[in-house]
Design a protein around this motif. Structure first.
Motif, mmCIF file in Angstrom:
data_model
loop_
_atom_site.group_PDB
_atom_site.id
_atom_site.type_symbol
_atom_site.label_atom_id
_atom_site.label_comp_id
_atom_site.label_asym_id
_atom_site.label_seq_id
_atom_site.Cartn_x
_atom_site.Cartn_y
_atom_site.Cartn_z
ATOM 1 N N PHE A 1 8.436 5.770 5.684
ATOM 2 C CA PHE A 1 8.828 6.680 4.612
ATOM 3 C C PHE A 1 10.215 6.372 4.059
ATOM 4 C CE2 PHE A 1 5.567 9.984 4.666
ATOM 5 C CZ PHE A 1 4.949 9.758 5.884
ATOM 6 N N GLY A 2 10.383 6.704 2.787
ATOM 7 C CA GLY A 2 11.713 6.714 2.203
ATOM 8 C C GLY A 2 12.467 7.945 2.672
ATOM 9 N N TYR B 1 2.341 1.796 3.734
ATOM 10 C CA TYR B 1 1.462 1.655 4.898
ATOM 11 C C TYR B 1 1.490 0.199 5.362
ATOM 12 C CZ TYR B 1 -2.823 1.421 7.666
ATOM 13 O OH TYR B 1 -3.731 1.219 8.671
ATOM 14 N N TYR C 1 5.927 11.594 14.275
ATOM 15 C CA TYR C 1 7.073 11.198 13.466
ATOM 16 C C TYR C 1 8.224 12.142 13.765
ATOM 17 C CZ TYR C 1 3.709 8.658 10.458
ATOM 18 O OH TYR C 1 2.732 7.811 9.971
ATOM 19 N N PHE D 1 2.201 5.240 -0.980
ATOM 20 C CA PHE D 1 1.776 6.638 -0.926
ATOM 21 C C PHE D 1 2.903 7.541 -1.423
ATOM 22 C CE2 PHE D 1 -2.018 6.412 1.910
ATOM 23 C CZ PHE D 1 -1.953 5.070 2.237
ATOM 24 N N TYR E 1 -0.599 10.540 15.141
ATOM 25 C CA TYR E 1 0.726 9.956 14.923
ATOM 26 C C TYR E 1 1.813 10.992 15.223
ATOM 27 C CZ TYR E 1 -1.996 6.707 12.011
ATOM 28 O OH TYR E 1 -2.920 5.791 11.537
ATOM 29 N N PHE F 1 -0.465 15.143 1.211
ATOM 30 C CA PHE F 1 -0.758 13.911 0.491
ATOM 31 C C PHE F 1 -0.915 14.202 -0.998
ATOM 32 C CE2 PHE F 1 -2.682 9.880 -0.362
ATOM 33 C CZ PHE F 1 -3.757 10.126 -1.199
ATOM 34 N N ASP G 1 0.799 -2.108 9.281
ATOM 35 C CA ASP G 1 0.588 -2.095 10.738
ATOM 36 C C ASP G 1 0.172 -0.714 11.236
ATOM 37 O OD1 ASP G 1 3.145 -4.512 11.700
ATOM 38 O OD2 ASP G 1 1.033 -4.743 11.172
ATOM 39 N N TYR G 2 -0.779 -0.103 10.539
ATOM 40 C CA TYR G 2 -1.399 1.157 10.964
ATOM 41 C C TYR G 2 -0.493 2.366 10.868
ATOM 42 C CZ TYR G 2 -4.526 -2.278 12.967
ATOM 43 O OH TYR G 2 -5.337 -3.347 13.134
ATOM 44 N N LYS G 3 0.703 2.245 10.296
ATOM 45 C CA LYS G 3 1.575 3.406 10.218
ATOM 46 C C LYS G 3 2.261 3.467 8.865
ATOM 47 C CE LYS G 3 5.332 0.925 12.542
ATOM 48 N NZ LYS G 3 4.606 -0.289 12.964
ATOM 49 N N LEU G 4 2.768 4.648 8.572
ATOM 50 C CA LEU G 4 3.505 4.869 7.330
ATOM 51 C C LEU G 4 5.006 4.746 7.577
ATOM 52 C CD1 LEU G 4 1.560 7.996 5.998
ATOM 53 C CD2 LEU G 4 1.497 5.695 5.035
ATOM 54 N N LYS H 1 -2.178 7.735 -3.679
ATOM 55 C CA LYS H 1 -1.901 6.435 -3.080
ATOM 56 C C LYS H 1 -2.331 5.319 -4.012
ATOM 57 C CE LYS H 1 -6.303 6.391 -0.568
ATOM 58 N NZ LYS H 1 -6.940 6.597 0.744
ATOM 59 N N THR I 1 -7.381 4.598 11.686
ATOM 60 C CA THR I 1 -6.075 4.031 11.365
ATOM 61 C C THR I 1 -6.092 3.209 10.085
ATOM 62 O OG1 THR I 1 -6.588 2.155 12.798
ATOM 63 C CG2 THR I 1 -5.294 3.954 13.759
ATOM 64 N N TYR J 1 0.879 -1.164 0.000
ATOM 65 C CA TYR J 1 0.000 0.000 0.000
ATOM 66 C C TYR J 1 0.920 1.219 0.000
ATOM 67 C CZ TYR J 1 -3.168 -3.644 1.570
ATOM 68 O OH TYR J 1 -3.878 -4.798 1.674
ATOM 69 N N ILE K 1 -3.681 1.426 -3.614
ATOM 70 C CA ILE K 1 -4.119 0.366 -2.702
ATOM 71 C C ILE K 1 -4.444 -0.889 -3.503
ATOM 72 C CG2 ILE K 1 -5.892 -0.321 -1.046
ATOM 73 C CD1 ILE K 1 -6.039 2.606 -0.188
#
Lengths: 111, 115
Positions: free
Chosen positions: A101-102, A94, B35, A34, B33, A46, A96-99, A49, B98, A32, A51
């Motif tokens: 990032f690269g 995305y 970060y 983004f 969240y 944003f 486990d509920y989190k993003l 995305k 979430t 998933y 999916i």
């Protein structure tokens, strides 16, 4: 291990030329993915995305991205870059509920 | 409507001091969240809240870091005995939930400098 990678720290293009920002992923199962953009002194915004469904995803500000399963890539593209597109771009996964990032790619569009 | 707000926008502190960073999410957003963005690096996940509970604290780098959220709204990230490596921009994001279908909206961040 990082689940997405952005192989280029910087991309420089002339205004009006096509812009491509690269992202590859190494996620097992269905990814998933983004894209976010960070303008100077502003929060992340944003863009788009992926999916499921069509491999070509269209997003904000004329950007699009193509999900390519065989190449494990999700490159961001814009047919004709603007000076105002100069910013820091992040690919994210995305899980486990989190993003996750690269490291980001700095795009500079020269007039 | 109002977006995610964070305060202070900038914080300069001395090594060893404690700092508190605040995040006001978008009204009605149940997920929040935190970060961290260190210079030249991508964003690192720290912690997330669903309501007032924090199911995932796996990203907190050490026990000097803690976060709480009260009333399902405002969240505070506390860093105790700050170290120079804590210098970074701390970003907060909120979303309706979430689920991956819920877009995360980011605040402008707090730039922390530890001298």
């Amino acid at each position: 291990a990082q689940s997405v990678a952005q192989p280029e720290d910087q991309v420089n293009v002339a205004e009006g030329n096509p812009l491509t920002v690269k992202c590859t992923y190494s996620v097992s199962g269905n990814p998933y993915l983004f894209w976010y953009v960070q303008y100077p002194n502003r929060g992340l915004q944003f863009l788009l995305k992926y999916i499921t469904g069509d491999n070509l995803v269209k997003g904000s500000y004329g950007f699009e991205a193509e999900f390519n399963k065989s190449q494990t890539s999700f490159h961001l593209k814009k047919p004709s870059a603007l000076v105002s597109d100069s910013a820091l771009y992040f690919c994210a996964d995305y899980n486990d509920y989190k993003l996750s990032f690269g490291a980001g790619t700095t795009v500079t569009v020269r007039a | 409507g109002a977006g995610v707000s964070q305060s202070p926008s900038n914080k300069v502190t001395e090594k060893g001091k404690d700092v508190e960073l605040r995040c006001d999410p978008i009204s009605g957003h149940t997920a929040l969240y935190w970060y961290r963005q260190r210079l030249g690096q991508g964003l690192e996940f720290l912690i997330y809240f669903q309501g007032n509970s924090a199911p995932d604290k796996s990203g907190l780098p050490s026990d000097r870091f803690s976060a709480e959220r009260t009333g399902g709204s405002v969240s505070t990230l506390t860093i105790q005995r700050t170290q120079q490596e804590d210098s970074a921009v701390y970003l907060c994001a909120s979303s309706l939930g979430t689920s991956l279908y819920n877009e995360q909206f980011f605040g402008p961040g707090t730039r922390l400098t530890v001298l």
